[in-house]
Design a protein around this motif. Structure first.
Motif, short mmCIF file in Angstrom:
data_model
loop_
_atom_site.label_atom_id
_atom_site.label_comp_id
_atom_site.label_asym_id
_atom_site.label_seq_id
_atom_site.Cartn_x
_atom_site.Cartn_y
_atom_site.Cartn_z
N MET B 118 21.93 -21.77 -6.02
CA MET B 118 21.72 -22.50 -4.77
C MET B 118 20.31 -22.34 -4.25
O MET B 118 19.71 -23.29 -3.75
CB MET B 118 22.73 -22.02 -3.72
N THR B 137 25.48 -24.40 -10.14
CA THR B 137 26.39 -23.91 -9.10
C THR B 137 27.84 -24.24 -9.48
O THR B 137 28.73 -23.43 -9.27
CB THR B 137 26.12 -24.54 -7.72
N LEU B 253 27.41 -24.36 -0.08
CA LEU B 253 27.26 -25.29 -1.21
C LEU B 253 27.20 -26.74 -0.73
O LEU B 253 26.36 -27.52 -1.17
CB LEU B 253 28.43 -25.10 -2.18
#
Lengths: 222, 498
Positions: B118, B137, B253
């Protein structure tokens, strides 16, 4: 090489891209899982060939690296992993299909037309050598996408995903003679890891559900 | 330069070390040291951004401006909170025998890789590297989601892996097209995907190609954001993932995926009319908001309730960015930040409730205020904030977005100019979501507690992040610290300048 006029060069690249598209159709029509893996390996070989051709014809050196990596990762490593996964499973064939083979093939034909239609406005700007490859690349991506929806076995879905990735790679090679090297290496790494993870997953699904049929994955719903 | 190095190296080294360390205590220590270093580096970088406007490092591979600083700020705060929370949460899972203690190393390894990916996606200058990081991710989190290895969690993990990988592949096609268009203007092979380069020449890029590229990028990263109709993985993943992972997924996220869309949009907008990209964002945002609001009414699982609320809030932020203007953009950004904090707090509370009640059914959770007073308080604060009840800051940002939408309407091309229908839909659906949420939360907090449940809540490290985030949420009601406000304003100015 006096015989290698730009026209012939374009023809050669177009031919090998078309072979990629052809293997795509073969994968859609194939029910045996191990044959699907072989076809995927064949497609990746054609991809490596196309990349090497583009590298040779344009003198862009770093595409050779990508072509070599394609052979190692997509022709050798990933098919082996997939074969290993299939051996552990109790199914070798895709028995029930949501959409049968003839209908699937027709839909794929339509997808190819759509791909050419979408890329039409931007093709005239392309390099002469690889003009039609961008459309073919999009067609492969769309067919991979469709296969993912239409097939139910986890392994077939994984192959469809890899086919999409092949299409993307062809697009990158065709339209731009490859991406910057750092990006290309990253993409290869991601694809390899994704395939390995999905392989492990398939084994776990098999252990937990006694099947890799993703229609059994219905415990989570509203 | 050193700070940038630390920012990336801290999670990477900690991840590597986690695989070697066996004792749970040292795993937590490594984790906290790494996240502490990360937050420190981030503060240094934010100061540099304040004085210079932007920071580039490592031969232009890293590019940090005010917008990426805001995202780093969210990653740092939520990451720190999660690390503290995991101290008691994961240890209890090991003690109860849910997972073997050896698997704790794997958990921390994946957690750090997730964090690293990230951060890389946030600071990458090249759109290609950003794509690689965002796909990474997915790969790091898929095993985290399925970490309990139950049938349901395997199902959620597989769904997540497949849907997000496919979505992300479409985004890669967008990146290829972007490169295709920029190469013909820039001609330089190695830097033609760099944001710094693209921003300078964006106006000369071919609009046809950019349009196609942006649509692919939007659909691809939109899958990660969880926009309707690409959202179906999201409720499953959030409800099956361990609580700290769910908090990271929901808080950070999604925000990083929105950030990726905003970056691409910043480039596409200079060659296209902003109405095209804005209209796409606002339309999908509105659909997500409206649909999620009704799904909130139907939920009987509190983790899924929070998941749908994430879709709702992300949709709203998208409407804000899509409508644009100073008000909409600032509102959208502020909404992202507040949502990240409120949602991670909500998932911490959910994790505590799940551990005590052993169920995710809302109907079976009663009398939380007597059973788990601290978690009940956390649930109330985060729940009220997520309903956008005044005086919480989510109310402020929601009002800003609605006002922006009311004054300028959905961006052209897609709807008739001047129509008031979108505002009506937005207001109506927010009332629906409000009612649904309030009903569910209050029924959990009050009422007679089941007899067989142990009452009382013992103090643990896991309560620190709950207090931290609760205090931040309550603090934002009163005032936004001047430095943060300045950072947010710099970031929204960046988004507006085209």
């Amino acid at each position: 090489m006096s015989w290698l006029t730009p026209h012939i060069a374009t023809q050669i690249v177009d031919f090998s891209s078309a072979m990629l598209l052809l293997t795509c159709f073969a994968i859609v029509a194939q029910r045996r899982l191990s044959a699907c893996v072989d076809l995927f390996a064949l497609q990746s070989l054609f991809l490596a060939m196309t990349a090497a051709l583009v590298a040779f014809l344009t003198g862009t050196r770093h595409i050779y690296i990508a072509a070599g990596l394609t052979v190692v990762v997509k022709v050798i490593v990933i098919p082996r992993v997939l074969k290993g996964v299939i051996e552990r499973l109790n199914v070798t064939r895709e028995l029930v299909m949501k959409i049968n083979v003839p209908a699937s093939l027709l839909i794929c034909g339509a997808l190819v037309m759509i791909a050419f239609f979408i890329t039409q406005p931007i093709i005239p700007f392309g390099h002469l050598l690889t003009r039609d490859s961008l459309a073919i690349a999009l067609a492969i991506v769309l067919i991979g996408f469709f296969t993912m929806i239409a097939r139910q076995k986890a392994v077939t879905q994984l192959i469809a995903f890899l086919v999409m990735e092949n299409g993307l790679f062809l697009g990158a090679t065709a339209a731009t003679y490859g991406m910057p090297l750092i990006v290309e290496l990253g993409v290869f790494f991601d694809v390899l890891v994704a395939a390995l993870i999905a392989g492990i997953y398939t084994n776990r699904l098999q252990d937990a559900f006694d099947s890799v049929d993703t229609t059994h994955l219905t415990e989570l719903k509203e | 330069m050193i700070a940038v190095g630390l920012l990336l190296l801290a999670p990477l080294t900690a991840g590597g070390l986690s695989l070697l360390i066996k004792s749970s205590r040292w795993l937590h220590v490594t984790n906290l040291i790494s996240i502490g270093t990360f937050v420190g580096a981030e503060v240094v970088l934010a100061r540099a951004v304040f004085s210079q406007g932007s920071v580039t490092a490592f031969a232009d591979i890293v590019y940090i401006d005010a917008l990426s600083s805001v995202i780093l700020f969210i990653i740092g705060t939520v990451g720190l909170a999660c690390s503290l929370y995991m101290r008691s949460y994961m240890d209890e899972q090991v003690a109860r025998g849910v997972i073997a203690s050896q698997r704790l190393s794997l958990f921390f390894f994946l957690f750090h890789m997730f964090l690293f990916a990230m951060v890389l996606a946030t600071v990458a200058n090249s759109l290609g590297v950003q794509w690689v990081a965002i796909e990474a991710t997915t790969l790091a989190t898929t095993f985290l989601i399925a970490f309990w290895r139950r049938r349901e969690s395997l199902e959620a993990g597989w769904k997540y892996l497949i849907l997000c990988s496919v979505g992300i592949s479409l985004a890669l096609f967008g990146v290829v097209l972007m490169y295709y268009s920029s190469l013909r203007v820039l001609g330089d092979v190695s830097s033609a995907l760099n944001i710094t380069q693209l921003q300078q020449v964006a106006a000369q890029l071919d609009p046809h190609i950019l349009k196609l590229a942006f649509v692919f990028l939007f659909v691809g990263y939109g899958t990660k954001v969880g926009l309707v109709p690409m959202h179906s993985w999201l409720p499953d993943a959030y409800s099956e993932a361990p609580a700290p992972v769910a908090a990271m997924l929901a808080g950070v996220l999604e925000t990083v995926a929105v950030y990726a869309i905003l970056r691409c949009r910043g480039i596409a907008d200079q060659a296209l009319s902003p109405d095209f990209t804005g209209g796409l964002l606002a339309l999908f945002g509105l659909i997500s908001f409206a649909l999620a609001a009704f799904f909130i009414l139907l939920q009987h699982n509190y983790k899924r309730l929070f998941a749908y609320s994430s879709i709702e809030h992300m949709g709203l932020a998208m409407v804000g960015f899509g409508v644009g203007g100073p008000l909409g953009t600032f509102g959208g950004l502020f909404h992202l930040i507040n949502h990240a904090f409120a949602k991670s707090l909500a998932f911490f509370a959910a994790g505590n409730i799940h551990r005590r009640f052993k169920t995710v059914e809302i109907d079976q959770v009663r009398g939380l205020i007597a059973v788990l007073p601290w978690s009940a308080l956390a649930l109330l604060i985060s729940g009220l904030a997520l309903m956008a009840l005044p005086p919480f800051a989510l109310f402020t940002s929601e009002m800003q977005i609605i006002t922006a939408l009311g004054s300028s309407g959905l961006p052209g091309e897609w709807t008739q100019p001047g129509t008031r229908i979108p505002v009506v839909i937005l207001l109506f659906c927010s009332v629906v979501a409000f009612a649904g949420f309030l009903y569910r939360i209050t029924s959990m907090v009050w009422g007679p507690a089941p007899k067989d449940i142990v009452h009382g809540e013992q103090w643990s490290t896991g309560h620190l992040p709950i207090i931290l985030l609760g205090a931040v949420l309550l603090g934002f009601c009163v005032a936004l610290p001047a430095t943060l406000r300045q950072l947010f304003e710099m970031a929204s100015t960046l988004l507006l300048s085209r």
